[in-house]
Design a protein around this motif. Sequence first.
Motif, PDB file in Angstrom:
ATOM      1  N   VAL A 126      -0.909  -7.291  -7.054  1.00 42.07           N
ATOM      2  CA  VAL A 126      -2.121  -6.477  -7.117  1.00 42.07           C
ATOM      3  C   VAL A 126      -2.163  -5.456  -5.982  1.00 42.07           C
ATOM      4  O   VAL A 126      -2.366  -4.256  -6.205  1.00 42.07           O
ATOM      5  N   TYR A 127      -1.961  -5.912  -4.753  1.00 40.23           N
ATOM      6  CA  TYR A 127      -2.052  -4.993  -3.618  1.00 40.23           C
ATOM      7  C   TYR A 127      -0.877  -4.023  -3.590  1.00 40.23           C
ATOM      8  O   TYR A 127      -1.010  -2.886  -3.128  1.00 40.23           O
ATOM      9  N   GLY A 128       0.277  -4.477  -4.069  1.00 44.92           N
ATOM     10  CA  GLY A 128       1.383  -3.536  -4.217  1.00 44.92           C
ATOM     11  C   GLY A 128       1.030  -2.416  -5.176  1.00 44.92           C
ATOM     12  O   GLY A 128       1.332  -1.237  -4.932  1.00 44.92           O
ATOM     13  N   GLY A 129       0.365  -2.777  -6.277  1.00 41.34           N
ATOM     14  CA  GLY A 129      -0.098  -1.759  -7.216  1.00 41.34           C
ATOM     15  C   GLY A 129      -1.130  -0.834  -6.599  1.00 41.34           C
ATOM     16  O   GLY A 129      -1.117   0.381  -6.834  1.00 41.34           O
ATOM     17  N   PHE A 130      -2.033  -1.397  -5.786  1.00 42.15           N
ATOM     18  CA  PHE A 130      -3.040  -0.560  -5.123  1.00 42.15           C
ATOM     19  C   PHE A 130      -2.391   0.451  -4.173  1.00 42.15           C
ATOM     20  O   PHE A 130      -2.817   1.604  -4.082  1.00 42.15           O
ATOM     21  N   ILE A 131      -1.371   0.007  -3.443  1.00 38.78           N
ATOM     22  CA  ILE A 131      -0.691   0.914  -2.514  1.00 38.78           C
ATOM     23  C   ILE A 131      -0.036   2.064  -3.265  1.00 38.78           C
ATOM     24  O   ILE A 131      -0.119   3.234  -2.862  1.00 38.78           O
ATOM     25  N   VAL A 132       0.610   1.748  -4.378  1.00 36.90           N
ATOM     26  CA  VAL A 132       1.244   2.793  -5.182  1.00 36.90           C
ATOM     27  C   VAL A 132       0.178   3.744  -5.736  1.00 36.90           C
ATOM     28  O   VAL A 132       0.352   4.976  -5.729  1.00 36.90           O
ATOM     29  N   GLN A 133      -0.929   3.187  -6.215  1.00 38.37           N
ATOM     30  CA  GLN A 133      -2.019   4.034  -6.703  1.00 38.37           C
ATOM     31  C   GLN A 133      -2.514   4.977  -5.612  1.00 38.37           C
ATOM     32  O   GLN A 133      -2.717   6.178  -5.837  1.00 38.37           O
ATOM     33  N   GLY A 134      -2.722   4.439  -4.419  1.00 34.55           N
ATOM     34  CA  GLY A 134      -3.242   5.238  -3.324  1.00 34.55           C
ATOM     35  C   GLY A 134      -2.298   6.361  -2.933  1.00 34.55           C
ATOM     36  O   GLY A 134      -2.728   7.501  -2.701  1.00 34.55           O
ATOM     37  N   LEU A 135      -1.006   6.054  -2.845  1.00 32.08           N
ATOM     38  CA  LEU A 135      -0.034   7.081  -2.482  1.00 32.08           C
ATOM     39  C   LEU A 135       0.034   8.179  -3.538  1.00 32.08           C
ATOM     40  O   LEU A 135       0.044   9.377  -3.222  1.00 32.08           O
ATOM     41  N   ALA A 136       0.092   7.770  -4.815  1.00 27.89           N
ATOM     42  CA  ALA A 136       0.189   8.756  -5.890  1.00 27.89           C
ATOM     43  C   ALA A 136      -1.071   9.607  -5.966  1.00 27.89           C
ATOM     44  O   ALA A 136      -1.004  10.846  -6.047  1.00 27.89           O
ATOM     45  N   LEU A 137      -2.240   8.978  -5.930  1.00 27.41           N
ATOM     46  CA  LEU A 137      -3.486   9.740  -5.995  1.00 27.41           C
ATOM     47  C   LEU A 137      -3.644  10.646  -4.781  1.00 27.41           C
ATOM     48  O   LEU A 137      -4.145  11.766  -4.885  1.00 27.41           O
ATOM     49  N   LEU A 143     -11.727   2.472  -0.901  1.00 27.69           N
ATOM     50  CA  LEU A 143     -11.324   1.148  -1.361  1.00 27.69           C
ATOM     51  C   LEU A 143      -9.822   0.908  -1.244  1.00 27.69           C
ATOM     52  O   LEU A 143      -9.382  -0.245  -1.115  1.00 27.69           O
ATOM     53  N   LEU A 144      -9.038   1.970  -1.299  1.00 26.48           N
ATOM     54  CA  LEU A 144      -7.582   1.811  -1.260  1.00 26.48           C
ATOM     55  C   LEU A 144      -7.010   1.901   0.153  1.00 26.48           C
ATOM     56  O   LEU A 144      -6.030   1.223   0.471  1.00 26.48           O
ATOM     57  N   LEU A 145      -7.598   2.736   1.007  1.00 27.93           N
ATOM     58  CA  LEU A 145      -7.037   2.940   2.342  1.00 27.93           C
ATOM     59  C   LEU A 145      -6.942   1.665   3.177  1.00 27.93           C
ATOM     60  O   LEU A 145      -5.912   1.435   3.832  1.00 27.93           O
ATOM     61  N   PRO A 146      -7.984   0.819   3.221  1.00 26.31           N
ATOM     62  CA  PRO A 146      -7.830  -0.394   4.028  1.00 26.31           C
ATOM     63  C   PRO A 146      -6.742  -1.326   3.524  1.00 26.31           C
ATOM     64  O   PRO A 146      -6.056  -1.986   4.320  1.00 26.31           O
ATOM     65  N   ILE A 147      -6.554  -1.393   2.219  1.00 29.00           N
ATOM     66  CA  ILE A 147      -5.476  -2.223   1.669  1.00 29.00           C
ATOM     67  C   ILE A 147      -4.125  -1.596   1.986  1.00 29.00           C
ATOM     68  O   ILE A 147      -3.171  -2.296   2.374  1.00 29.00           O
ATOM     69  N   MET A 148      -4.030  -0.280   1.832  1.00 21.27           N
ATOM     70  CA  MET A 148      -2.777   0.398   2.125  1.00 21.27           C
ATOM     71  C   MET A 148      -2.393   0.243   3.595  1.00 21.27           C
ATOM     72  O   MET A 148      -1.208   0.211   3.943  1.00 21.27           O
TER      73      MET A 148
END
Length: 369
Positions: free
Chosen positions: A169-180, A128-133
């Motif tokens: 929202v998508y900025g938050g998703f990118i940060v979540q994806g990188l950190a996770l 779910l995060l990779l396509p947004i990132m």
Amino acid sequence: MTANRPPEAPSPSPPHRSGTHGPPGTPPHRAEAPSHLVGRARAVLRVVAMVACLPYIGLKVAWMAGSRLGIPEGSALLDGGTLLRVANGVTVLMDGAVIVLALLLTRPWGKRVPAWLLVPPMWVASGLLLPIMTAFPVQLAVGLLGGGGRPVGEGSSEPFLDPWVFGVVYGGFIVQGLALGVLFALYAGERWGRLWQGRLRDLPVGPTTPALRATAVAAASAALLPGVTHLLWVSGSTAGLDAGRAADRTGDFYVMEAVNLLFVVVTAVGVLLLAFRRSGRLSLRLPLVLAWAGSAEMACWGGWLSVAGLIGAGGAADTPTTVTVVTYAVQMLAGALVVTLGAYFFAERSAASALPTTAGAAAAAAPVS
């Protein structure tokens, strides 16, 4: 006689190392630094991942409470009703799972969690995060060049959300994806790193190798349909698109379709490399990463778009066409086949890595004749 034996030369003292002032036998502080730094990095990344969830969760809770923050007039979200409120509640729980994962990957008790309880949620989060990132930064770049529109939108004659919402929202998703992603790489390397050591050519041929290769071929063949469909859409064709999406395609639509096509190719390459092992000195890590990322995006993002289209989220007021439904369904099937192959692959590797220890323990326990 020892009177005439020459005196023994004193043993040379170990060279002095800067930064080590402890007594003999004390490990140098410099050797402890990497572990200390990794622990500090984990703590920082945990906080970063958790804080990055707050904007999305806050907006969703506000919308569930009746707020129209960030929702313009005419948006399809205003007509979502109870079904959309339930969907918002589910997505709050999904983003809350990121917080749980961040804790699990950084706390001591996380090492005791069974793999089957950790890996599937992490795989879904990746999908779910990779396509947004991947897509969102490109969409921003396209927008700066004058060819953009609404980021990762579904296409609609009316605005879906205020532009600032996507950035937050998508900025938050990118940060979540990188950190996770970093936290999971550190965690998996410590717990299961032995399972992906070596090169592809060193993998043994086992009794299940033919079945794994057949599954890989089936997964790559299944990926052909969504691959061709995304290729048609990114090249400008409207075949299989509903009227709303066909009429409102923007640069963002083409970026998203290009990303979908990219992950289809990544999936096929990763799974075929892993099954047929024709790459010489290629590290085992590369096809595993490709298969993980590609299968997660295909299955989870395809499922997300299917659900979003059926409930009318994202401004897709028109009913999804048969081609769209079938494309996402086959996409999910291909991703599921790949992750099934991966599960069997790691089960074999884990069993093989345990054999020497088991044999050694048995030999040690055997009586001596």
